[in-house]
Design a protein around this motif. Structure first.
Motif, PDB file in Angstrom:
ATOM      1  N   THR A  60      28.088  38.760  33.942  1.00  0.00           N
ATOM      2  CA  THR A  60      29.508  38.474  34.143  1.00  0.00           C
ATOM      3  C   THR A  60      30.056  39.392  35.234  1.00  0.00           C
ATOM      4  OG1 THR A  60      29.742  37.801  31.840  1.00  0.00           O
ATOM      5  CG2 THR A  60      31.769  38.462  32.976  1.00  0.00           C
ATOM      6  N   ASP A 113      23.807  31.653  40.192  1.00  0.00           N
ATOM      7  CA  ASP A 113      23.889  32.199  38.840  1.00  0.00           C
ATOM      8  C   ASP A 113      22.502  31.993  38.226  1.00  0.00           C
ATOM      9  OD1 ASP A 113      24.178  32.816  36.188  1.00  0.00           O
ATOM     10  OD2 ASP A 113      26.135  31.858  35.954  1.00  0.00           O
ATOM     11  N   GLN A 168      19.630  33.009  33.709  1.00  0.00           N
ATOM     12  CA  GLN A 168      18.516  32.608  32.844  1.00  0.00           C
ATOM     13  C   GLN A 168      17.199  32.555  33.604  1.00  0.00           C
ATOM     14  OE1 GLN A 168      19.785  28.798  31.247  1.00  0.00           O
ATOM     15  NE2 GLN A 168      21.790  29.593  30.656  1.00  0.00           N
ATOM     16  N   SER A 206      21.080  38.089  34.136  1.00  0.00           N
ATOM     17  CA  SER A 206      21.626  38.670  32.895  1.00  0.00           C
ATOM     18  C   SER A 206      20.495  39.275  32.073  1.00  0.00           C
ATOM     19  CB  SER A 206      22.307  37.579  32.059  1.00  0.00           C
ATOM     20  OG  SER A 206      22.635  38.095  30.782  1.00  0.00           O
ATOM     21  N   LYS A 213      18.613  36.533  26.621  1.00  0.00           N
ATOM     22  CA  LYS A 213      17.847  36.171  27.809  1.00  0.00           C
ATOM     23  C   LYS A 213      16.394  36.664  27.675  1.00  0.00           C
ATOM     24  CE  LYS A 213      21.455  34.328  29.922  1.00  0.00           C
ATOM     25  NZ  LYS A 213      22.671  34.536  29.119  1.00  0.00           N
TER      26      LYS A 213
HETATM   27  C1  LIG Z   1      24.189  34.463  29.910  1.00  0.00           C
HETATM   28  C2  LIG Z   1      24.830  33.839  31.076  1.00  0.00           C
HETATM   29  C3  LIG Z   1      25.855  34.483  31.786  1.00  0.00           C
HETATM   30  C4  LIG Z   1      26.484  35.766  31.332  1.00  0.00           C
HETATM   31  O1  LIG Z   1      25.624  36.837  31.245  1.00  0.00           O
HETATM   32  P1  LIG Z   1      26.124  38.208  30.593  1.00  0.00           P
HETATM   33  O2  LIG Z   1      25.060  39.189  31.005  1.00  0.00           O
HETATM   34  O3  LIG Z   1      26.189  37.998  29.115  1.00  0.00           O
HETATM   35  O4  LIG Z   1      27.440  38.555  31.179  1.00  0.00           O
HETATM   36  C5  LIG Z   1      26.348  33.862  32.917  1.00  0.00           C
HETATM   37  N1  LIG Z   1      25.888  32.683  33.341  1.00  0.00           N
HETATM   38  C6  LIG Z   1      24.924  32.024  32.677  1.00  0.00           C
HETATM   39  C7  LIG Z   1      24.433  30.710  33.196  1.00  0.00           C
HETATM   40  C8  LIG Z   1      24.367  32.581  31.517  1.00  0.00           C
HETATM   41  O5  LIG Z   1      23.411  31.911  30.858  1.00  0.00           O
END
Ligand SMILES: *Cc1c(COP(=O)(O)O)cnc(C)c1O
Length: 383
Positions: A58, A154, A157, A178, A183
Motif C-alpha cells: 500500500t 501492482d 502477488q 507485498s 502473500k
Molecule cells: C495484497 C495486495 C496489496 C496490498 O498489499 P499490502 O502489503 O497489504 O499493503 C495491493 N495490491 C494487491 C493486488 C494485493 O494483492
C-alpha cells in the motif's frame, strides 16, 4: 473436526535466528543491515536498478503516486477487480480512477480496452498481475510509450513470477510487491517493496520514503547535512521485519517449489470437473511463468459459489473470495468510474472461489479439499 485454514504465513525455520540477530545488532529501525541485504538481493536477482523496502505494498503504491506529481482531475487507468490500495493510493493524490474491464481467462485488465480509455488527462496505467499471472505487458508498455504515460505494476502477488522471462515489477517504470502474511513471501508484520526501473525517479523515491528528506544522500556523503526537501512520509520497513523477510528470501526456492506442488496437485485433481464443465480452472498464458500464488476455481454463479463455500465450511474447509469490484463500492463511485461496459468484472468476480493454498499444506489436505468439492457437485447433480 479438522480445520483446513485458507492461509498460514510461511515459516521455513530460520526466521527466529535472523530476527534475534537483528535485535542484537542494536539497529532495529529502518535501513539497517537486513534491509540492505534484502535490497541488494532484489537488485541483483530480479534484477532491477533500485529496490527499496517499505512498510507495505500500500505504501509502495502511495510512494509511486507521489512520484507521479498528480494534479486533481488527472486520470489513472486500472482494473476494478483489485485490492482497494491500488486505487486508494492514487485517489489520495486527487486522481480520478478510470476502471477498465478484465479478461475472463486471467482476471487481469483487458489490454485491448485500455487505449479507448486514455484521454488528455491520463497520467498512468496500473496493471495488477492477478494471482501472480502477468498482464499483457508488451501491449501496455507500447501504449505507455505512445501516449507518454507512466506504468506502475501492482505486483503485490507476483514475486518470482515472470513475463517473457522478466520478473514482474521490473517491466513498468515502477513496480510494487507485498510481503503481507497472505502473500508468498512475508516480512514480520507488514511489508512491501518499491522497485524503481526508470532512473529519473531514483532520487525522489528515496526522499519520499524518508519523510521528504535527503537523508539517504547524507548517509552516502553526498550532502553534509540532511533537511526537508520534498513531500514524503515514513515508508521504511523496520529491520526486524527485514530480518524475517531475509530468512524467506534465503529459502525462496523451497517456498516456491512447495506452493507449485500444491497448485499442480489441485490442477490435476480438479481437471475431471473442468472436463465436465462444472468448474473453470485458471489459465496461464504462454508468455507467463507464475508463482502459484493462488488456486482458484470458477463456478456457475454467485448462488453456487455461496452454496459451495457453505458445503466446504461444514467440512472444516475455509475457502474465500475477494474484491467486490471497486467501481461498485462506495468510495469507488466517489473517486472513479467504469469506462465503457462492465462485461466481465462483476460477472466473473462473483464466480471465483479461492481454495486453501499455503506453504506446507499437505497432500492429504489438498485431497480433502478436492474430495469435498466433488461431493458438492455429486449432491448438486442429484438434487
Ligand atoms: C495484497 C495486495 C496489496 C496490498 O498489499 P499490502 O502489503 O497489504 O499493503 C495491493 N495490491 C494487491 C493486488 C494485493 O494483492
Amino acid at each position: 473436526m479438522i480445520i483446513i485454514p485458507f492461509n498460514k504465513p510461511p515459516k521455513t525455520g530460520n526466521e527466529i535466528k535472523y530476527v534475534t540477530e537483528a535485535i542484537n545488532s542494536g539497529h532495529i529501525s529502518g535501513d539497517g543491515n537486513f534491509t540492505k541485504r534484502c535490497q541488494t538481493w532484489f537488485e541483483e536477482n530480479l534484477p532491477c536498478k533500485k529496490a527499496l523496502l517499505t512498510s507495505s505494498c500500500t505504501h509502495s503504491l502511495e510512494c509511486s503516486a507521489i512520484l507521479l506529481d498528480l494534479k486533481p482531475g488527472d486520470e489513472v487507468i486500472m482494473p476494478s477487480y483489485t485490492f482497494v490500495s491500488t486505487a486508494n493510493a492514487f485517489a489520495l493524490r486527487g486522481a480520478h480512477i478510470v476502471f477498465v474491464d478484465i479478461r475472463p481467462d486471467t482476471m487481469n485488465i483487458n489490454e485491448t480496452l485500455i487505449e479507448a480509455a486514455i484521454t488528455e488527462r491520463t497520467k498512468a496505467i496500473v496493471p495488477i498481475h492477478y494471482a501472480g499471472v502477468a498482464c499483457e505487458m508488451d501491449v501496455i508498455m507500447s501504449l505507455a510509450e505512445k501516449y507518454n504515460l507512466t506504468v506502475i505494476e501492482d505486483a503485490a502477488q507476483g514475486m518470482t513470477s515472470t513475463y517473457k522471462g522478466k520478473a514482474l515489477g521490473t517491466i513498468g517504470h515502477i513496480g510494487t510487491y507485498s510481503f503481507h502474511e497472505t502473500k508468498n513471501y512475508t516480512s514480520a508484520g507488514e511489508g512491501g517493496l518499491l522497485i524503481i526501473n526508470d532512473s529519473k525517479y531514483f532520487e525522489r523515491a528515496e526522499i519520499i520514503r524518508e519523510k521528504g528528506t535527503n537523508r539517504s544522500q547524507f548517509f552516502r556523503g553526498m550532502v553534509d547535512k540532511y533537511s526537508w526537501v520534498d513531500i514524503g512520509s515514513s515508508y521504511l520497513m523496520n529491520d526486524i521485519s527485514a530480518a524475517y523477510l531475509w530468512s524467506q528470501i534465503r529459502d525462496i526456492q523451497i517456498i516456491r517449489n512447495n506452493r507449485m506442488k500444491t497448485w499442480l496437485l489441485y490442477h490435476k485433481l480438479l481437471k475431471p470437473l473442468a472436463d465436465k464443465n462444472q468448474i473453470i480452472q485458471p489459465t496461464i498464458p504462454e508468455s507467463c511463468e507464475h508463482n502459484a500464488h493462488m488456486y482458484y476455481i470458477k463456478v456457475e454463479n454467485l448462488k453456487e459459489r455461496s452454496n459451495l463455500i457453505t458445503h466446504l465450511k461444514d467440512q472444516g474447509i475455509l475457502s474465500v473470495f475477494h474484491y467486490v469490484p471497486l467501481h461498485s463500492a462506495k468510495a469507488g463511485i466517489e473517486y472513479g468510474q467504469f469506462h465503457d461496459k462492465d462485461i466481465f468484472t462483476t460477472l466473473e468476480s462473483e464466480r471465483l472461489l479461492r481454495l486453501p493454498l499455503y506453504y506446507g499444506i499437505t497432500t492429504k489436505e489438498v485431497e480433502d479439499v478436492t474430495q469435498a468439492i466433488y461431493s458438492y457437485f455429486k449432491k448438486a447433480n442429484n438434487a
